[in-house]
Write a protein that holds these residues in place. Sequence first.
Motif, PDB file in Angstrom:
ATOM      1  N   GLU A 114       0.734  -1.317  -0.005  1.00 20.82           N
ATOM      2  CA  GLU A 114       0.110  -0.029   0.607  1.00 20.82           C
ATOM      3  C   GLU A 114       0.564   1.464  -0.146  1.00 20.82           C
ATOM      4  O   GLU A 114       0.622   2.115  -1.198  1.00 20.82           O
ATOM      5  CB  GLU A 114      -0.958   0.213   0.873  1.00 20.82           C
ATOM      6  CG  GLU A 114      -1.807  -1.457   1.276  1.00 20.82           C
ATOM      7  CD  GLU A 114      -3.348  -1.018   0.153  1.00 20.82           C
ATOM      8  OE1 GLU A 114      -3.106   0.421  -0.783  1.00 20.82           O
ATOM      9  OE2 GLU A 114      -4.175  -1.945  -0.277  1.00 20.82           O
ATOM     10  N   LEU A 115       2.355   1.557   0.856  1.00 19.69           N
ATOM     11  CA  LEU A 115       2.972   2.656   1.006  1.00 19.69           C
ATOM     12  C   LEU A 115       3.214   2.597  -0.368  1.00 19.69           C
ATOM     13  O   LEU A 115       3.140   3.859  -0.742  1.00 19.69           O
ATOM     14  CB  LEU A 115       4.180   1.979   1.770  1.00 19.69           C
ATOM     15  CG  LEU A 115       5.103   3.594   1.923  1.00 19.69           C
ATOM     16  CD1 LEU A 115       4.572   4.801   2.571  1.00 19.69           C
ATOM     17  CD2 LEU A 115       5.879   2.548   3.111  1.00 19.69           C
TER      18      LEU A 115
ATOM     19  N   ARG B 127       2.960   1.546  -3.413  1.00 18.42           N
ATOM     20  CA  ARG B 127       1.579   1.643  -4.847  1.00 18.42           C
ATOM     21  C   ARG B 127       0.548   2.978  -5.039  1.00 18.42           C
ATOM     22  O   ARG B 127       0.039   3.673  -5.703  1.00 18.42           O
ATOM     23  CB  ARG B 127       0.915   0.213  -4.546  1.00 18.42           C
ATOM     24  CG  ARG B 127       0.214   0.833  -5.728  1.00 18.42           C
ATOM     25  CD  ARG B 127      -0.700  -1.409  -5.706  1.00 18.42           C
ATOM     26  NE  ARG B 127      -1.293  -1.086  -4.531  1.00 18.42           N
ATOM     27  CZ  ARG B 127      -2.936  -2.119  -4.101  1.00 18.42           C
ATOM     28  NH1 ARG B 127      -2.278  -2.715  -5.540  1.00 18.42           N
ATOM     29  NH2 ARG B 127      -3.079  -2.197  -3.663  1.00 18.42           N
ATOM     30  N   ASN B 128       0.534   3.624  -3.334  1.00 18.29           N
ATOM     31  CA  ASN B 128      -0.170   4.750  -3.396  1.00 18.29           C
ATOM     32  C   ASN B 128       0.368   6.509  -3.194  1.00 18.29           C
ATOM     33  O   ASN B 128      -0.313   7.530  -3.079  1.00 18.29           O
ATOM     34  CB  ASN B 128      -1.037   4.614  -2.271  1.00 18.29           C
ATOM     35  CG  ASN B 128      -2.588   3.766  -2.071  1.00 18.29           C
ATOM     36  OD1 ASN B 128      -2.822   3.759  -3.342  1.00 18.29           O
ATOM     37  ND2 ASN B 128      -2.796   2.776  -1.298  1.00 18.29           N
ATOM     38  N   ILE B 129       1.410   6.071  -3.690  1.00 22.15           N
ATOM     39  CA  ILE B 129       1.930   7.694  -3.588  1.00 22.15           C
ATOM     40  C   ILE B 129       2.695   7.675  -5.226  1.00 22.15           C
ATOM     41  O   ILE B 129       3.114   6.641  -5.975  1.00 22.15           O
ATOM     42  CB  ILE B 129       3.316   7.538  -2.680  1.00 22.15           C
ATOM     43  CG1 ILE B 129       3.092   7.472  -1.285  1.00 22.15           C
ATOM     44  CG2 ILE B 129       4.402   9.124  -3.584  1.00 22.15           C
ATOM     45  CD1 ILE B 129       4.119   7.969   0.140  1.00 22.15           C
ATOM     46  N   PRO B 130       2.366   8.304  -5.998  1.00 19.70           N
ATOM     47  CA  PRO B 130       3.032   8.964  -7.600  1.00 19.70           C
ATOM     48  C   PRO B 130       4.308   7.821  -7.642  1.00 19.70           C
ATOM     49  O   PRO B 130       5.068   8.559  -6.640  1.00 19.70           O
ATOM     50  CB  PRO B 130       2.578  10.243  -7.435  1.00 19.70           C
ATOM     51  CG  PRO B 130       1.654  10.864  -6.666  1.00 19.70           C
ATOM     52  CD  PRO B 130       1.839   9.824  -5.627  1.00 19.70           C
TER      53      PRO B 130
ATOM     54  N   LEU C  80       6.853  10.010  -9.538  1.00 19.87           N
ATOM     55  CA  LEU C  80       7.442  10.969  -9.397  1.00 19.87           C
ATOM     56  C   LEU C  80       7.295  11.934  -8.031  1.00 19.87           C
ATOM     57  O   LEU C  80       9.224  12.027  -7.685  1.00 19.87           O
ATOM     58  CB  LEU C  80       7.143  12.118 -10.437  1.00 19.87           C
ATOM     59  CG  LEU C  80       7.836  13.397 -10.405  1.00 19.87           C
ATOM     60  CD1 LEU C  80       8.754  13.808 -10.669  1.00 19.87           C
ATOM     61  CD2 LEU C  80       6.534  14.595 -11.333  1.00 19.87           C
ATOM     62  N   VAL C  81       6.733  11.652  -6.800  1.00 19.93           N
ATOM     63  CA  VAL C  81       6.850  11.854  -5.802  1.00 19.93           C
ATOM     64  C   VAL C  81       7.917  11.183  -4.916  1.00 19.93           C
ATOM     65  O   VAL C  81       8.210  11.825  -4.559  1.00 19.93           O
ATOM     66  CB  VAL C  81       5.283  12.206  -4.690  1.00 19.93           C
ATOM     67  CG1 VAL C  81       5.209  12.344  -3.925  1.00 19.93           C
ATOM     68  CG2 VAL C  81       4.447  13.179  -5.771  1.00 19.93           C
TER      69      VAL C  81
ATOM     70  N   PHE D 259      11.778  11.874  -6.137  1.00 22.93           N
ATOM     71  CA  PHE D 259      11.686  13.314  -4.944  1.00 22.93           C
ATOM     72  C   PHE D 259      11.473  13.193  -3.776  1.00 22.93           C
ATOM     73  O   PHE D 259      13.378  13.428  -3.155  1.00 22.93           O
ATOM     74  CB  PHE D 259      10.503  14.552  -5.106  1.00 22.93           C
ATOM     75  CG  PHE D 259      10.808  15.330  -6.996  1.00 22.93           C
ATOM     76  CD1 PHE D 259      11.399  14.764  -7.616  1.00 22.93           C
ATOM     77  CD2 PHE D 259       9.534  16.296  -6.710  1.00 22.93           C
ATOM     78  CE1 PHE D 259      11.183  15.463  -8.948  1.00 22.93           C
ATOM     79  CE2 PHE D 259       9.598  16.595  -7.756  1.00 22.93           C
ATOM     80  CZ  PHE D 259      10.357  16.202  -9.441  1.00 22.93           C
ATOM     81  N   LEU D 260      11.618  12.277  -3.225  1.00 19.96           N
ATOM     82  CA  LEU D 260      12.004  11.728  -1.669  1.00 19.96           C
ATOM     83  C   LEU D 260      13.190  10.980  -1.753  1.00 19.96           C
ATOM     84  O   LEU D 260      13.601  11.633  -0.824  1.00 19.96           O
ATOM     85  CB  LEU D 260      10.435  11.148  -1.380  1.00 19.96           C
ATOM     86  CG  LEU D 260       8.884  11.170  -0.888  1.00 19.96           C
ATOM     87  CD1 LEU D 260       7.758  10.253  -0.461  1.00 19.96           C
ATOM     88  CD2 LEU D 260       8.869  12.406  -0.095  1.00 19.96           C
TER      89      LEU D 260
ATOM     90  N   PHE E  27      15.131  14.228  -3.157  1.00 17.16           N
ATOM     91  CA  PHE E  27      16.354  15.557  -2.484  1.00 17.16           C
ATOM     92  C   PHE E  27      15.589  14.737  -0.597  1.00 17.16           C
ATOM     93  O   PHE E  27      16.571  16.093   0.383  1.00 17.16           O
ATOM     94  CB  PHE E  27      15.146  16.245  -2.431  1.00 17.16           C
ATOM     95  CG  PHE E  27      14.837  16.935  -3.931  1.00 17.16           C
ATOM     96  CD1 PHE E  27      15.968  17.691  -4.551  1.00 17.16           C
ATOM     97  CD2 PHE E  27      13.858  16.102  -5.261  1.00 17.16           C
ATOM     98  CE1 PHE E  27      16.327  18.153  -6.359  1.00 17.16           C
ATOM     99  CE2 PHE E  27      14.111  17.220  -6.817  1.00 17.16           C
ATOM    100  CZ  PHE E  27      15.341  17.380  -6.600  1.00 17.16           C
ATOM    101  N   VAL E  28      14.823  14.428  -0.183  1.00 20.05           N
ATOM    102  CA  VAL E  28      14.430  14.222   0.680  1.00 20.05           C
ATOM    103  C   VAL E  28      15.051  13.589   1.872  1.00 20.05           C
ATOM    104  O   VAL E  28      15.570  13.492   3.092  1.00 20.05           O
ATOM    105  CB  VAL E  28      12.627  14.082   1.434  1.00 20.05           C
ATOM    106  CG1 VAL E  28      12.337  13.765   2.948  1.00 20.05           C
ATOM    107  CG2 VAL E  28      12.020  14.950   0.143  1.00 20.05           C
TER     108      VAL E  28
ATOM    109  N   ASN F 112       6.200  -1.396 -17.698  1.00 15.82           N
ATOM    110  CA  ASN F 112       6.019  -0.308 -16.939  1.00 15.82           C
ATOM    111  C   ASN F 112       7.398   0.575 -16.658  1.00 15.82           C
ATOM    112  O   ASN F 112       6.718   1.574 -16.536  1.00 15.82           O
ATOM    113  CB  ASN F 112       4.988  -0.220 -15.658  1.00 15.82           C
ATOM    114  CG  ASN F 112       3.629  -0.488 -16.440  1.00 15.82           C
ATOM    115  OD1 ASN F 112       3.027  -0.320 -17.825  1.00 15.82           O
ATOM    116  ND2 ASN F 112       2.385  -1.926 -15.950  1.00 15.82           N
TER     117      ASN F 112
ATOM    118  N   LYS G 296       9.134   2.355 -18.741  1.00 18.00           N
ATOM    119  CA  LYS G 296       9.008   3.535 -19.251  1.00 18.00           C
ATOM    120  C   LYS G 296       8.890   4.269 -17.971  1.00 18.00           C
ATOM    121  O   LYS G 296       8.721   5.365 -18.717  1.00 18.00           O
ATOM    122  CB  LYS G 296       7.193   3.038 -19.679  1.00 18.00           C
ATOM    123  CG  LYS G 296       7.021   2.338 -21.464  1.00 18.00           C
ATOM    124  CD  LYS G 296       5.134   2.244 -21.568  1.00 18.00           C
ATOM    125  CE  LYS G 296       4.666   0.953 -20.140  1.00 18.00           C
ATOM    126  NZ  LYS G 296       3.388   1.418 -21.156  1.00 18.00           N
TER     127      LYS G 296
ATOM    128  N   VAL H 105      10.549   8.959 -16.289  1.00 18.77           N
ATOM    129  CA  VAL H 105      10.265   9.869 -14.454  1.00 18.77           C
ATOM    130  C   VAL H 105      11.331  10.587 -14.146  1.00 18.77           C
ATOM    131  O   VAL H 105      11.618  11.717 -13.673  1.00 18.77           O
ATOM    132  CB  VAL H 105       9.437   9.214 -13.686  1.00 18.77           C
ATOM    133  CG1 VAL H 105       9.213   9.988 -12.674  1.00 18.77           C
ATOM    134  CG2 VAL H 105       7.999   9.231 -14.913  1.00 18.77           C
TER     135      VAL H 105
END
Lengths: 247, 243, 230
Positions: free
Chosen positions: B70-71, B73-76, B78-79, B82-83, B86-87, B175, B178, B182
């Motif tokens: 779930e963790l 799969r539920n965050i895009p 691209l985000v 960045f995590l 950058f984070v 996938n 592809k 990103v």
Amino acid sequence: MPMIEIAHVSKWYNPTFQVLKDCTLDVAKGEVVVVCGPSGSGKSTLIKCVNGLEKIDQGTITVDGIRVDAPETNLPKLRARVGMVFQHFELFPHLSVTDNLCLAQMKALGRSRDQAVAKAMALLDRVGLKAHARKFPGQLSGGQQQRVAIARALAMDPIAMLFDEPTSALDPEMIQEVLDVMVDLAREGMTMMVVTHEMGFARSVAHRVVFMDQGEIVEDAPKAEFFGKPRSERAQTFLSRVLVASH
Amino acid sequence: MNYNWNWGIFFQPSPEGAGTYLGMLVTGLQWTVVTALCSWALAFTLGSIVGIVRTLPQAWARRLGDAYVELFRNIPVLVQMFLWFFVLPELLPQAAGMWVKQLPNAPFWTAVVCLGFFTSARVAEQVRAGILALSRGQSMAGLALGLTRAQTYRHVLLPMAYRIVMPPLTSEFLNNLKNTSVALTIGLLELTARARAIQEFSFQVFEAFTAATVVYLLINLVVVGAMSLLERRLRVPGFIMAK
Amino acid sequence: MFSDFDFDVIARSARYLLVDGLGFTLTLTALATAGGVVFGTLLALARLSSLPLLPRVAGLYVNVLRSLPLVLVIFWFYFLVPYIGQWTTGASRPIQVGAFWSALITFTLFEAAYFCEIIRAGIQSIPRGQIAAGQALGLTYAQVTTTIVLPQAFRTMLPVLLTQTIVLFQDTSLVYVISITDLLGAAAKVAQRDGRLVEMYLFAAAIYFVISLTASLLVKRLQARIAIIR
């Protein structure tokens, strides 16, 4: 000392449904015990408890002096010595017949490939399927698959054999070929616990017949006594139905 | 359309110094392929482990595996990129954070790790579905023969499970490939990034994108062809796959 | 490690992030889903039609788009749409349609390829007897399709369509590559302006996570209910 000793075993699927109720049953070395009863009576569950495929909540089960239900028991090692035959054969579809017989010999008993293959060939010959050694399970009939499954269990040189409704998934014309193999095995003195509705098999080779209903062992009697005059009414009704159905 | 087509652009020298515009595309393709393969290796390994964990008898293990899926799969994606990029270095102890930031090829390693974890959640779903598609009797038969649970997975359940889910795993592989595009947002010079760069340098936008499109289509054809070949080789005689 | 975590930056820019950013993301998701389902249905019908050529053209469209990374497709349309606008209106110069329309057209056309395959599977799951029964009653192809096939197909595939919508919701974050202010774009802008990358990206991740997880749990519930009804 009995080979299989089931003492006061109870099991619940959930707090309200008890599948096994205080079951007690012994199978001596060289003895053939047939377990019968209506569907849902808990007989398949009971036989799966014998090699620890199902866990029990109360009571004890001992096989060849080893407690199946004890946490320190090495279950794989114990199971390797107890053969089991399933209703739906459960051959491994991606392995050839030979490899089905060799896998556990090599992985669980540590036999060499050559030893395992030699053993496999001898057993396939015995069940009349040597010519099919290189085929895959999907290429065999149901009766042939079940004979391979019996050979797979025998390849482990088991001290006892468990049969869980071995003929009930088979087409009628294939039942006899499987029963023949089982009868031979019984006559050779193999210790066997057999869940089945095949009363002909019970009549010819069983020493004792156990009747289960609603999770209880209702009757446990020598063959002659069971077929002559079952004590319980439930067993009588069951017997009359099964015997009518099979004749 | 008043657009000036110039297909010769690919043979002109690129403004980056050595090589032509075509060379830019080729190195871009290399980064795409290497990133896709490395991240797939990670995704396949992690995904198989998590997929197996989600079929174990222990309820707590299954729940942990579910949470993992779930963790990721539920965050895009691209985000997530960045995590990781950058984070994460900011949240690590200072020395470790500095080490991560100064890694050579940081965009590449970030992309591999990010896509590896992202895709692993999808692989885990498939591996779990494949194992659950097998009857419970199969694992019982393995255990009844004296195999340990690990041996039962290794020799009985997984060989069939992977065969059953080969088609969806192929789509996940594609996938993942592809998704390497990103990573252009964190500076990975993969195929799409290079096509974009050609557009910026030369203004021949449609030639650049057409070339990249053709390359992606070819990769798809090759992968699909190779997988159906592999599927045929691994087909089990007499076994009829559901569907 | 969160000792210098600045919650205030989130509070200060909440309006920008949630109204401008998330608002754009949700609007784009809703409109692209609607457009994608409509166009996807047409594509699915085309793929299943018995006319010559049409199934092939639709199949080619779907397979090509499904082979390409969304990022590349976003770039394609970003540069292509102005030229298409010029061509269709006969204007003398490429028409600048703006980032929103460019994104909406891209996502509608791209996601339609994915919706198409879901809808096609849904249509194919309807027993042939249903179509025969409709035809036997004297209904035309269009009537059978709209009154018998599609209503049943949509009911069975609703969970899968909604799951694809969640994917689409997450996919919209990729408009970042053409500098649109969606949720992620807004977060990135604040992050750069205030030098607060950690807070901003974690906040954006949390919003995406909560929405996607909630939606997927709802879909699971719906799926269970549909399974019971059948």
